[in-house]
Design a protein around this motif. Structure first.
Motif, mmCIF file in Angstrom:
data_model
loop_
_atom_site.group_PDB
_atom_site.id
_atom_site.type_symbol
_atom_site.label_atom_id
_atom_site.label_comp_id
_atom_site.label_asym_id
_atom_site.label_seq_id
_atom_site.Cartn_x
_atom_site.Cartn_y
_atom_site.Cartn_z
ATOM 1 N N ASN A 1 35.404 49.072 22.934
ATOM 2 C CA ASN A 1 34.855 49.627 24.163
ATOM 3 C C ASN A 1 35.090 48.761 25.389
ATOM 4 O OD1 ASN A 1 33.820 52.040 23.054
ATOM 5 N ND2 ASN A 1 32.202 50.855 22.095
ATOM 6 N N GLY A 2 35.620 47.563 25.192
ATOM 7 C CA GLY A 2 35.978 46.698 26.301
ATOM 8 C C GLY A 2 37.485 46.612 26.417
ATOM 9 N N GLU A 3 37.958 46.400 27.630
ATOM 10 C CA GLU A 3 39.407 46.282 27.851
ATOM 11 C C GLU A 3 39.727 45.017 28.627
ATOM 12 O OE1 GLU A 3 43.200 48.615 29.850
ATOM 13 O OE2 GLU A 3 41.251 49.602 29.796
ATOM 14 N N PHE A 4 40.657 44.259 28.078
ATOM 15 C CA PHE A 4 41.232 43.119 28.792
ATOM 16 C C PHE A 4 42.426 43.700 29.547
ATOM 17 C CE2 PHE A 4 39.456 41.451 24.779
ATOM 18 C CZ PHE A 4 38.458 40.658 25.312
ATOM 19 N N GLN A 5 42.232 44.026 30.820
ATOM 20 C CA GLN A 5 43.260 44.729 31.587
ATOM 21 C C GLN A 5 44.449 43.852 31.921
ATOM 22 O OE1 GLN A 5 41.968 46.910 35.012
ATOM 23 N NE2 GLN A 5 40.202 47.775 33.959
ATOM 24 N N SER A 6 44.166 42.614 32.292
ATOM 25 C CA SER A 6 45.280 41.733 32.654
ATOM 26 C C SER A 6 44.860 40.278 32.541
ATOM 27 C CB SER A 6 45.781 42.021 34.076
ATOM 28 O OG SER A 6 44.743 41.886 35.011
ATOM 29 N N ILE A 7 45.864 39.461 32.231
ATOM 30 C CA ILE A 7 45.680 38.016 32.232
ATOM 31 C C ILE A 7 47.041 37.407 32.546
ATOM 32 C CG2 ILE A 7 45.915 37.890 29.714
ATOM 33 C CD1 ILE A 7 44.014 35.415 29.864
ATOM 34 N N TYR A 8 47.089 36.628 33.609
ATOM 35 C CA TYR A 8 48.328 36.012 34.067
ATOM 36 C C TYR A 8 48.054 34.548 34.404
ATOM 37 C CZ TYR A 8 50.475 40.627 34.540
ATOM 38 O OH TYR A 8 50.987 41.874 34.288
ATOM 39 N N VAL A 9 48.898 33.666 33.883
ATOM 40 C CA VAL A 9 48.779 32.233 34.153
ATOM 41 C C VAL A 9 50.165 31.736 34.571
ATOM 42 C CG1 VAL A 9 48.220 29.972 33.181
ATOM 43 C CG2 VAL A 9 46.895 31.985 32.479
ATOM 44 N N LEU A 10 50.221 30.984 35.657
ATOM 45 C CA LEU A 10 51.502 30.449 36.116
ATOM 46 C C LEU A 10 52.157 29.619 35.003
ATOM 47 C CD1 LEU A 10 50.536 29.339 39.739
ATOM 48 C CD2 LEU A 10 52.046 31.247 39.094
ATOM 49 N N PHE B 1 44.624 34.255 36.547
ATOM 50 C CA PHE B 1 43.532 35.194 36.759
ATOM 51 C C PHE B 1 43.467 36.152 35.587
ATOM 52 C CE2 PHE B 1 47.136 37.575 38.275
ATOM 53 C CZ PHE B 1 46.857 38.871 37.880
ATOM 54 N N ALA B 2 42.345 36.821 35.487
ATOM 55 C CA ALA B 2 42.148 37.821 34.431
ATOM 56 C C ALA B 2 41.238 38.913 34.965
ATOM 57 C CB ALA B 2 41.528 37.165 33.201
ATOM 58 N N CYS B 3 41.390 40.096 34.392
ATOM 59 C CA CYS B 3 40.597 41.252 34.808
ATOM 60 C C CYS B 3 40.208 42.039 33.562
ATOM 61 C CB CYS B 3 41.426 42.118 35.756
ATOM 62 S SG CYS B 3 40.606 43.616 36.332
ATOM 63 N N ASP C 1 32.347 48.526 36.498
ATOM 64 C CA ASP C 1 32.154 47.455 35.518
ATOM 65 C C ASP C 1 33.376 46.549 35.415
ATOM 66 O OD1 ASP C 1 29.558 48.178 34.803
ATOM 67 O OD2 ASP C 1 30.280 49.691 33.411
ATOM 68 N N ILE C 2 34.186 46.512 36.461
ATOM 69 C CA ILE C 2 35.361 45.638 36.476
ATOM 70 C C ILE C 2 34.934 44.226 36.861
ATOM 71 C CG2 ILE C 2 37.415 45.076 37.848
ATOM 72 C CD1 ILE C 2 38.206 47.938 37.797
ATOM 73 N N ALA C 3 35.534 43.244 36.216
ATOM 74 C CA ALA C 3 35.303 41.846 36.585
ATOM 75 C C ALA C 3 36.654 41.151 36.705
ATOM 76 C CB ALA C 3 34.443 41.147 35.538
ATOM 77 N N VAL C 4 36.783 40.314 37.711
ATOM 78 C CA VAL C 4 38.001 39.548 37.946
ATOM 79 C C VAL C 4 37.620 38.067 37.931
ATOM 80 C CG1 VAL C 4 39.908 39.081 39.534
ATOM 81 C CG2 VAL C 4 38.971 41.403 39.366
ATOM 82 N N PHE C 5 38.373 37.285 37.177
ATOM 83 C CA PHE C 5 38.136 35.846 37.062
ATOM 84 C C PHE C 5 39.374 35.099 37.510
ATOM 85 C CE2 PHE C 5 35.614 38.041 33.921
ATOM 86 C CZ PHE C 5 34.356 37.500 34.112
ATOM 87 N N VAL C 6 39.182 33.955 38.148
ATOM 88 C CA VAL C 6 40.315 33.125 38.546
ATOM 89 C C VAL C 6 40.139 31.727 37.984
ATOM 90 C CG1 VAL C 6 40.833 34.425 40.657
ATOM 91 C CG2 VAL C 6 39.301 32.455 40.770
ATOM 92 N N ALA C 7 41.269 31.081 37.733
ATOM 93 C CA ALA C 7 41.296 29.674 37.320
ATOM 94 C C ALA C 7 41.989 28.916 38.439
ATOM 95 C CB ALA C 7 42.048 29.513 36.003
ATOM 96 N N GLU C 8 41.300 27.918 38.967
ATOM 97 C CA GLU C 8 41.830 27.148 40.082
ATOM 98 C C GLU C 8 42.130 25.717 39.667
ATOM 99 O OE1 GLU C 8 39.627 29.000 43.984
ATOM 100 O OE2 GLU C 8 38.600 27.399 42.928
ATOM 101 N N ASP C 9 43.117 25.144 40.336
ATOM 102 C CA ASP C 9 43.378 23.718 40.207
ATOM 103 C C ASP C 9 42.224 22.993 40.896
ATOM 104 O OD1 ASP C 9 44.573 21.154 41.672
ATOM 105 O OD2 ASP C 9 45.733 21.513 39.848
ATOM 106 N N ALA C 10 41.630 22.040 40.214
ATOM 107 C CA ALA C 10 40.457 21.347 40.748
ATOM 108 C C ALA C 10 40.766 20.594 42.041
ATOM 109 C CB ALA C 10 39.900 20.381 39.707
ATOM 110 N N ALA C 11 41.974 20.047 42.143
ATOM 111 C CA ALA C 11 42.313 19.219 43.302
ATOM 112 C C ALA C 11 42.573 20.045 44.558
ATOM 113 C CB ALA C 11 43.520 18.346 42.987
#
Length: 174
Positions: free
Chosen positions: A85-94, A68-70, A51-61
């Motif tokens: 019951n949910g866990e925000f495991q990681s979130i990192y933004v430059l 990213f976040a997991c 049930d792990i999900a990984v999301f990324v944020a990209e520069d549009a250009a």
């Protein structure tokens, strides 16, 4: 899975900046893009069976990953027993992309995903001395719900605090 290396590069870069005054230099020196890329490759590969999900944020250009976040079901039994019951495991933004709403968007995506698993509350751990992350979670309505020491119990032990959200819908963007 092609994002694993780019996620690892963001992870290491942000970690070295964020934890520069919080973790020993020898710990920071062990952070490598190669090691993290292998970990992220495995995490991304396993997401279809877990049930792990990984999301990324990209520069549009240029499609460069800015953050990213997991998230997943809660790994801490103690936090799950409290109703998180949910866990925000990681979130990192430059750093150059911080303060632009990317973190908020990533938190909303994780909350939406966890909600799709019929999870109503979530939490994350953060180093007590990480003021930037703590302000971010507090601005999103997170409240401190627990605290724990990392590693051996010495005067120099690192302390983590858990921020929790009883209702994940409070994190969803309008």
């Amino acid at each position: 899975m092609s994002d694993a290396h780019a996620i690892a590069a963001v992870h290491v870069s942000v970690s070295r900046v964020t934890y520069a005054n919080l973790l020993p230099a020898e710990t920071l020196d062990q952070f490598s893009v190669e090691r993290r890329a292998k970990q992220w490759h495995e995490t991304i590969k396993e997401r279809d069976r877990t049930d792990i999900a990984v999301f990324v944020a990209e520069d549009a250009a240029d499609k460069m990953i800015l953050g990213f976040a997991c998230c997943s079901r809660q790994r801490s039994e103690m936090l799950a027993e409290k109703g998180f019951n949910g866990e925000f495991q990681s979130i990192y933004v430059l750093p150059p992309a911080q303060g632009c709403g990317i973190g908020r968007t990533l938190m909303a995506e994780m909350a939406r995903y966890l909600s799709s698993l019929a999870i109503s509350g979530g939490a994350c751990w953060v180093l007590r001395e990480n003021g930037g992350a703590r302000r971010f979670y507090e601005a999103l309505g997170g409240e401190i719900v627990s605290e724990q020491a990392l590693g051996p119990s010495t005067a120099a032990a690192l302390i983590e605090v858990a921020y929790g959200w009883w209702h994940l819908d409070s994190l969803l963007s309008d």
